[in-house]
Design an enzyme around this catalytic site. Structure first.
Site, mmCIF file in Angstrom:
data_model
loop_
_atom_site.group_PDB
_atom_site.id
_atom_site.type_symbol
_atom_site.label_atom_id
_atom_site.label_comp_id
_atom_site.label_asym_id
_atom_site.label_seq_id
_atom_site.Cartn_x
_atom_site.Cartn_y
_atom_site.Cartn_z
ATOM 1 N N GLN A 42 -0.544 -9.677 -0.479
ATOM 2 C CA GLN A 42 0.871 -10.088 -0.388
ATOM 3 C C GLN A 42 1.643 -9.207 0.600
ATOM 4 O OE1 GLN A 42 4.189 -10.762 -3.690
ATOM 5 N NE2 GLN A 42 3.953 -8.580 -3.303
ATOM 6 N N ASP A 94 -14.093 -1.448 4.648
ATOM 7 C CA ASP A 94 -13.875 -1.409 3.199
ATOM 8 C C ASP A 94 -13.453 0.008 2.843
ATOM 9 O OD1 ASP A 94 -15.222 -3.383 0.728
ATOM 10 O OD2 ASP A 94 -14.438 -1.386 0.247
ATOM 11 N N SER A 166 3.045 3.519 -6.580
ATOM 12 C CA SER A 166 3.524 2.498 -7.523
ATOM 13 C C SER A 166 4.365 3.083 -8.646
ATOM 14 C CB SER A 166 2.299 1.807 -8.131
ATOM 15 O OG SER A 166 2.661 1.077 -9.266
ATOM 16 N N GLU A 168 4.050 2.186 -11.499
ATOM 17 C CA GLU A 168 3.129 2.334 -12.633
ATOM 18 C C GLU A 168 2.789 3.801 -12.879
ATOM 19 O OE1 GLU A 168 1.269 0.039 -14.899
ATOM 20 O OE2 GLU A 168 3.190 -0.856 -14.428
ATOM 21 N N TYR A 189 -5.693 2.143 -13.241
ATOM 22 C CA TYR A 189 -5.021 1.863 -11.958
ATOM 23 C C TYR A 189 -3.947 2.908 -11.694
ATOM 24 C CZ TYR A 189 -1.570 -0.295 -8.822
ATOM 25 O OH TYR A 189 -0.668 -0.517 -7.814
ATOM 26 N N ARG A 224 2.679 -13.946 -3.957
ATOM 27 C CA ARG A 224 2.167 -13.056 -4.990
ATOM 28 C C ARG A 224 0.868 -13.625 -5.556
ATOM 29 N NH1 ARG A 224 1.715 -8.008 -7.105
ATOM 30 N NH2 ARG A 224 3.362 -7.538 -8.600
HETATM 31 P P1 NDP Z 1 -2.690 -7.454 -3.335
HETATM 32 O O1 NDP Z 1 -3.559 -7.384 -4.540
HETATM 33 O O2 NDP Z 1 -2.007 -8.733 -2.996
HETATM 34 O O3 NDP Z 1 -3.542 -7.033 -2.043
HETATM 35 C C1 NDP Z 1 -4.496 -6.010 -2.108
HETATM 36 C C2 NDP Z 1 -5.201 -5.925 -0.766
HETATM 37 O O4 NDP Z 1 -6.209 -4.908 -0.832
HETATM 38 C C3 NDP Z 1 -5.934 -7.217 -0.362
HETATM 39 O O5 NDP Z 1 -5.825 -7.383 1.030
HETATM 40 C C4 NDP Z 1 -7.368 -6.909 -0.748
HETATM 41 O O6 NDP Z 1 -8.318 -7.669 -0.033
HETATM 42 C C5 NDP Z 1 -7.434 -5.444 -0.340
HETATM 43 N N1 NDP Z 1 -8.561 -4.735 -0.942
HETATM 44 C C6 NDP Z 1 -8.927 -4.701 -2.238
HETATM 45 N N2 NDP Z 1 -10.009 -3.934 -2.395
HETATM 46 C C7 NDP Z 1 -10.344 -3.476 -1.162
HETATM 47 C C8 NDP Z 1 -11.379 -2.647 -0.661
HETATM 48 N N3 NDP Z 1 -12.332 -2.147 -1.462
HETATM 49 N N4 NDP Z 1 -11.411 -2.369 0.672
HETATM 50 C C9 NDP Z 1 -10.486 -2.898 1.500
HETATM 51 N N5 NDP Z 1 -9.492 -3.708 1.087
HETATM 52 C C10 NDP Z 1 -9.426 -3.987 -0.234
HETATM 53 O O7 NDP Z 1 -1.621 -6.270 -3.468
HETATM 54 P P2 NDP Z 1 -0.095 -6.210 -2.954
HETATM 55 O O8 NDP Z 1 -0.033 -6.716 -1.579
HETATM 56 O O9 NDP Z 1 0.778 -6.757 -4.007
HETATM 57 O O10 NDP Z 1 0.152 -4.631 -2.964
HETATM 58 C C11 NDP Z 1 -0.139 -3.824 -1.825
HETATM 59 C C12 NDP Z 1 -0.339 -2.376 -2.269
HETATM 60 O O11 NDP Z 1 0.843 -1.907 -2.890
HETATM 61 C C13 NDP Z 1 -1.453 -2.168 -3.278
HETATM 62 O O12 NDP Z 1 -2.020 -0.911 -3.022
HETATM 63 C C14 NDP Z 1 -0.735 -2.143 -4.611
HETATM 64 O O13 NDP Z 1 -1.481 -1.411 -5.558
HETATM 65 C C15 NDP Z 1 0.552 -1.466 -4.221
HETATM 66 N N6 NDP Z 1 1.723 -1.791 -4.997
HETATM 67 C C16 NDP Z 1 2.088 -3.101 -5.171
HETATM 68 C C17 NDP Z 1 3.244 -3.411 -5.825
HETATM 69 C C18 NDP Z 1 3.685 -4.814 -6.041
HETATM 70 O O14 NDP Z 1 4.564 -5.033 -6.881
HETATM 71 N N7 NDP Z 1 3.162 -5.776 -5.314
HETATM 72 C C19 NDP Z 1 4.134 -2.338 -6.358
HETATM 73 C C20 NDP Z 1 3.654 -1.005 -6.087
HETATM 74 C C21 NDP Z 1 2.494 -0.761 -5.429
HETATM 75 P P3 NDP Z 1 -8.762 -9.157 -0.536
HETATM 76 O O15 NDP Z 1 -7.713 -10.105 -0.004
HETATM 77 O O16 NDP Z 1 -10.087 -9.323 0.089
HETATM 78 O O17 NDP Z 1 -8.779 -9.138 -2.031
HETATM 79 P P1 GDR Z 2 2.278 -4.938 -13.343
HETATM 80 O O1 GDR Z 2 2.398 -6.500 -13.039
HETATM 81 O O2 GDR Z 2 1.283 -4.640 -14.379
HETATM 82 O O3 GDR Z 2 3.680 -4.451 -13.569
HETATM 83 O O4 GDR Z 2 1.685 -4.390 -11.964
HETATM 84 P P2 GDR Z 2 1.980 -7.781 -13.876
HETATM 85 O O5 GDR Z 2 2.734 -8.915 -13.297
HETATM 86 O O6 GDR Z 2 0.496 -7.916 -13.980
HETATM 87 O O7 GDR Z 2 2.530 -7.455 -15.355
HETATM 88 C C1 GDR Z 2 3.908 -7.255 -15.617
HETATM 89 C C2 GDR Z 2 4.146 -7.263 -17.120
HETATM 90 O O8 GDR Z 2 3.933 -8.585 -17.623
HETATM 91 C C3 GDR Z 2 3.192 -8.496 -18.829
HETATM 92 N N1 GDR Z 2 2.470 -9.758 -19.080
HETATM 93 C C4 GDR Z 2 1.509 -10.279 -18.303
HETATM 94 N N2 GDR Z 2 0.963 -9.838 -17.139
HETATM 95 C C5 GDR Z 2 -0.003 -10.603 -16.572
HETATM 96 N N3 GDR Z 2 -0.544 -10.212 -15.397
HETATM 97 N N4 GDR Z 2 -0.444 -11.772 -17.138
HETATM 98 C C6 GDR Z 2 0.068 -12.246 -18.318
HETATM 99 O O9 GDR Z 2 -0.349 -13.282 -18.815
HETATM 100 C C7 GDR Z 2 1.105 -11.460 -18.921
HETATM 101 N N5 GDR Z 2 1.847 -11.621 -20.051
HETATM 102 C C8 GDR Z 2 2.672 -10.582 -20.121
HETATM 103 C C9 GDR Z 2 2.268 -7.307 -18.594
HETATM 104 O O10 GDR Z 2 1.758 -6.838 -19.845
HETATM 105 C C10 GDR Z 2 3.210 -6.346 -17.910
HETATM 106 O O11 GDR Z 2 3.948 -5.632 -18.847
HETATM 107 C C11 GDR Z 2 2.181 -4.834 -10.724
HETATM 108 C C12 GDR Z 2 1.032 -4.757 -9.695
HETATM 109 O O12 GDR Z 2 1.471 -5.349 -8.491
HETATM 110 C C13 GDR Z 2 0.663 -3.315 -9.428
HETATM 111 O O13 GDR Z 2 -0.282 -3.275 -8.357
HETATM 112 C C14 GDR Z 2 1.919 -2.545 -9.029
HETATM 113 O O14 GDR Z 2 1.600 -1.196 -8.799
HETATM 114 C C15 GDR Z 2 2.974 -2.662 -10.118
HETATM 115 O O15 GDR Z 2 3.271 -4.038 -10.305
HETATM 116 C C16 GDR Z 2 4.254 -1.939 -9.758
#
Ligand code: NDP
Ligand code: GDR
Length: 377
Positions: A42, A94, A166, A168, A189, A224
């Site tokens: 994303q 990777d 994050s 988290e 994580y 997302r």
């Molecule tokens: P996504 O899960 O959408 O994307 C993760 C990316 O990492 C994908 O491109 C995935 O590739 C790649 N990836 C996974 N494993 C590997 C690996 N072993 N080697 C190389 N690439 C890999 O995450 P977001 O875009 O939502 O988040 C981006 C970053 O920000 C992440 O590090 C996440 O933990 C962090 N983050 C996200 C938040 C959020 O709310 N979105 C909040 C705080 C932190 P592939 O497409 O092949 O799966």
């Molecule tokens: P989070 O996002 O754990 O905050 O991590 P997620 O959307 O998975 O969960 C948010 C909250 O929703 C509750 N929940 C559920 N969650 C999921 N996935 N599926 C369900 O069915 C469901 N029902 C309730 C969860 O328990 C949780 O409390 C995201 C990721 O993007 C991380 O990589 C990033 O670091 C943090 O946000 C900030």
């Protein structure tokens, strides 16, 4: 299959030369070069659009997958055979393979490195903790070490590094959470992200690398992943509205999150790397809502009652939960001049609108017999 991507996926790299030559030698000298891990995710897709808009050449590391994993960036992909037009280039690597990271940094010679790659699903990290730690924690260390050794060998000390941290990491620390709040991670994580955070601080202090941690609170969008709760809800709303599904199975509805728009958050990443000195920043809307409030907003927007459709399923509860996240992003607002443009209601509407359109397209496939309506995301 997208035919454009076929040529990309059948070679070890796209639009680039390997071996002793460097990609920097092919780019105009005043053009900045960024390297993004996690470009297919994303945030990677929004950051790429943002940096291309700023005139950057963007190189993304993608991992090999048995299915194409470039859906989020197909729309900005230009065939590398049009090399002079293609400013986004993809390469196989990777985070678990240190040699690939060092090789691409040496070849690309980036000005900025954004480490966004991760096994980013909190619940899944309880199922595959070892792998999660390897990619999220040690993967960040491998990339930092690749940057450090590249600088040591080439003297390119201006290179800047962004680490995707994050909220988290705060885990059970009560809100509001700022840069000064203690970390108390509640999942493999989150513990791995804490390690990556401190590796980044350590490489900054030990080697003087320009390295920043962005401590980003949840950010969402129509791009997302479909198994994060916001998108799972808006996908279901779209499909229920169009008649493709009737039930939505969820876990804990009382957890509260500070949800922003991903497009706003990638701008903060870039801003951190444009400062005079490296630092760590919380990025958040400073507003928190429960999952139940998200349900109310999303179903309510299309005149549905979530209580008619949601079924609580224990499998979606986590061994340890993070109850309440609400950021204090005053440092980012003051120092970077960043603030979110999209609010909660607008974000929900944006996601529901897009998922209704997606469900309409699915309905055409279902009606034509090309897709089974039971195939729920
Ligand atoms: P996504 O899960 O959408 O994307 C993760 C990316 O990492 C994908 O491109 C995935 O590739 C790649 N990836 C996974 N494993 C590997 C690996 N072993 N080697 C190389 N690439 C890999 O995450 P977001 O875009 O939502 O988040 C981006 C970053 O920000 C992440 O590090 C996440 O933990 C962090 N983050 C996200 C938040 C959020 O709310 N979105 C909040 C705080 C932190 P592939 O497409 O092949 O799966
Ligand atoms: P989070 O996002 O754990 O905050 O991590 P997620 O959307 O998975 O969960 C948010 C909250 O929703 C509750 N929940 C559920 N969650 C999921 N996935 N599926 C369900 O069915 C469901 N029902 C309730 C969860 O328990 C949780 O409390 C995201 C990721 O993007 C991380 O990589 C990033 O670091 C943090 O946000 C900030």
């Amino acid at each position: 299959m997208n035919p454009k991507m076929e040529s990309q996926n059948d070679s070890s790299s796209v639009g680039s030369k390997t071996g002793s030559s460097t990609i920097r030698g092919e780019a105009p000298p005043d053009r900045k070069i960024a390297l993004i891990t996690g470009i297919t995710g994303q945030d990677g897709s929004y950051l790429t659009e943002f940096l291309l808009g700023k005139g950057y050449e963007v190189h993304g590391l993608i991992r090999r997958s048995s299915n194409f994993n470039t859906q989020r960036i197909n729309h900005i992909y230009i065939d590398p055979h049009n090399a002079h037009k293609a400013r986004m280039k993809l390469h196989y690597a990777d985070l678990s393979d240190a040699s690939s990271l060092r090789r691409w940094i040496d070849t690309i010679r980036p000005d900025e490195v954004y480490n966004l790659a991760a096994q980013s699903h909190v619940a899944v990290s309880f199922e595959i903790p070892d792998y999660t730690a390897d990619v999220v924690a040690t993967g960040a260390l491998r990339l930092l070490e690749a940057v450090r050794s590249h600088i040591a060998d080439t003297g390119r000390s201006h290179i800047r590094y962004y680490q995707a941290g994050s909220s988290e990491m705060f885990g059970s620390t009560p809100p509001p959470q700022s840069e000064d709040s203690p970390f108390h991670p509640r999942s493999p994580y989150a513990a791995s992200k804490c390690a990556a955070h401190w590796y980044t601080v350590n490489y900054r202090e030990a080697y003087g690398i320009f390295a920043c941690n962005g401590i980003l609170f949840n950010h969402e969008s129509p791009r997302r992943g479909e198994n994060f709760v916001t998108r799972k809800i808006t996908r279901a709303v779209g499909r229920i509205k169009i008649g493709l599904q009737s039930k939505l199975f969820l876990g804990n509805l009382q957890a509260s999150r500070d949800w922003g728009f991903a497009g706003d958050y990638v701008e903060a990443m870039w801003m951190m790397l444009q400062q005079e000195k490296p630092n760590d920043y919380v990025v958040a809307t400073e507003e928190s809502h429960t999952v139940e409030e998200f349900l109310e907003a999303a179903f309510g927007y299309v005149q549905l009652n979530w209580k008619d459709h949601v079924v609580i399923d224990k499998r979606y509860f986590r061994p340890a939960e993070v109850d309440n996240l609400k950021g204090d992003s005053s440092k980012a607002r003051k120092v970077l001049g960043w603030k979110p443009k999209v609010g909660f209601e607008q974000l929900v509407k944006m996601m529901v609108d897009e998922d209704i359109e997606l469900a309409k397209r699915e309905k055409v496939l279902v009606d034509a017999g090309y897709m089974d309506a039971q195939q729920q995301p």
